[in-house]
Design an enzyme around this catalytic site. Structure first.
Site, mmCIF file in Angstrom:
data_model
loop_
_atom_site.group_PDB
_atom_site.id
_atom_site.type_symbol
_atom_site.label_atom_id
_atom_site.label_comp_id
_atom_site.label_asym_id
_atom_site.label_seq_id
_atom_site.Cartn_x
_atom_site.Cartn_y
_atom_site.Cartn_z
ATOM 1 N N ASN A 118 0.827 -1.206 0.000
ATOM 2 C CA ASN A 118 0.000 0.000 0.000
ATOM 3 C C ASN A 118 0.865 1.261 0.000
ATOM 4 O O ASN A 118 1.440 1.635 1.013
ATOM 5 C CB ASN A 118 -0.895 -0.057 1.251
ATOM 6 N N GLU B 128 -1.078 -12.345 4.456
ATOM 7 C CA GLU B 128 -1.869 -11.856 5.584
ATOM 8 C C GLU B 128 -2.703 -13.019 6.099
ATOM 9 O O GLU B 128 -3.628 -13.471 5.429
ATOM 10 C CB GLU B 128 -2.728 -10.667 5.150
ATOM 11 N N GLY C 83 -8.871 4.325 1.776
ATOM 12 C CA GLY C 83 -9.409 3.446 2.815
ATOM 13 C C GLY C 83 -10.600 4.053 3.546
ATOM 14 O O GLY C 83 -11.501 4.643 2.934
ATOM 15 N N TYR C 84 -10.564 3.916 4.876
ATOM 16 C CA TYR C 84 -11.666 4.379 5.711
ATOM 17 C C TYR C 84 -11.559 5.864 6.063
ATOM 18 O O TYR C 84 -12.370 6.368 6.837
ATOM 19 C CB TYR C 84 -11.714 3.545 6.998
ATOM 20 N N LYS D 291 -0.098 4.049 2.448
ATOM 21 C CA LYS D 291 0.348 3.798 3.816
ATOM 22 C C LYS D 291 1.820 4.145 3.951
ATOM 23 O O LYS D 291 2.237 4.794 4.915
ATOM 24 C CB LYS D 291 0.120 2.314 4.115
ATOM 25 N N ASP E 56 0.099 -3.088 10.532
ATOM 26 C CA ASP E 56 -1.242 -3.577 10.267
ATOM 27 C C ASP E 56 -2.215 -2.666 11.004
ATOM 28 O O ASP E 56 -2.008 -2.358 12.179
ATOM 29 C CB ASP E 56 -1.406 -5.031 10.710
ATOM 30 N N LYS F 75 -3.963 15.135 9.369
ATOM 31 C CA LYS F 75 -4.154 13.726 9.772
ATOM 32 C C LYS F 75 -2.861 13.106 10.302
ATOM 33 O O LYS F 75 -2.847 12.425 11.317
ATOM 34 C CB LYS F 75 -4.667 12.898 8.586
ATOM 35 N N HIS G 83 -3.611 7.251 14.195
ATOM 36 C CA HIS G 83 -3.178 6.003 14.831
ATOM 37 C C HIS G 83 -1.759 5.642 14.357
ATOM 38 O O HIS G 83 -0.924 5.198 15.142
ATOM 39 C CB HIS G 83 -4.178 4.884 14.498
#
Ligand code: IMP
Length: 189
Positions: free
Chosen positions: A13, A40, A143-144, A16, A69, A163, A168
């Protein structure tokens, strides 16, 4: 600031990695990207998945490596999609999640970073951001991001320019970077 630059980040990704790279730079760490789709496993925790991914990643590069992850845990759905976030995103997507979440919208976005520099030896770092699921998709990105509103904000991750200062991923990388740079300092002494 002196940069430490011998650490691989393996992921399929690119979004990411871009985020992780920019965040890590702030802490004095230069990540090298290796694009690879890691095995995965199906497991009930992000920690188990990240551990397996890190071992697979190390078998590929034989150099110190981190993998990450992440998962979105929706409280009214007993933590769903959690460790299945990737599969759920690819199948029902944000629209499907929005149909499932009705009244109680509390959720947690979690990041688990797994570090491996020796076969079979993995160290984990994790961080959570509490928030809510928005009523509709807001903003773009990946993504989300368009449906997660971190606590204390009234915008989704997608709509927040900052962000990468609160996510996270930011929090987990901060913990990891401190640990990693301390470890390097003591081994350089
Ligand atoms: P994984 O860590 O790649 O397994 O991510 C699980 C799912 O969560 C994937 O569908 C990702 O697109 C999504 N995801 C992970 N991190 C983020 C994020 O920071 N924002 C939005 N979606 C994310």
């Amino acid at each position: 600031m002196q940069m430490s630059s011998d650490l691989f980040f393996i992921s399929s990704n690119k979004n990411k990695f871009e985020e992780a790279k920019n965040i890590a730079l702030e802490f004095g760490l230069k990540l090298k990207f290796l694009k690879h789709s890691l095995q995965e496993i199906q497991a009930n925790t992000l920690e188990e998945i990240a551990t397996q991914k890190a071992m697979h990643a190390f078998s590929i590069c034989s150099k110190p490596v981190i993998v990450e992850d992440a998962g979105l845990f929706i409280k009214s759905l007993n933590g769903f999609p959690g460790p299945y976030s990737s599969f759920v995103f690819d199948t029902i997507g944000n629209k499907g999640i929005l149909r499932l979440v009705t009244v109680k919208r509390d959720a947690v976005f979690r990041s688990v970073i797994a570090y491996c520099e020796k076969r079979g030896d993995v160290t984990l770092f994790s961080a959570d951001v509490n928030g809510t699921i928005s009523k509709k998709e807001q903003g773009k990105r990946w993504g989300y991001d368009p449906i997660f509103i971190p606590s204390g904000k009234n915008k989704t991750y997608s709509q927040l320019a900052g962000k990468n200062k609160i996510s996270h991923r930011y929090l987990a990388l901060k913990i990891f970077s401190n640990w990693y740079l301390d470890k390097k300092k003591s081994s350089d002494r």
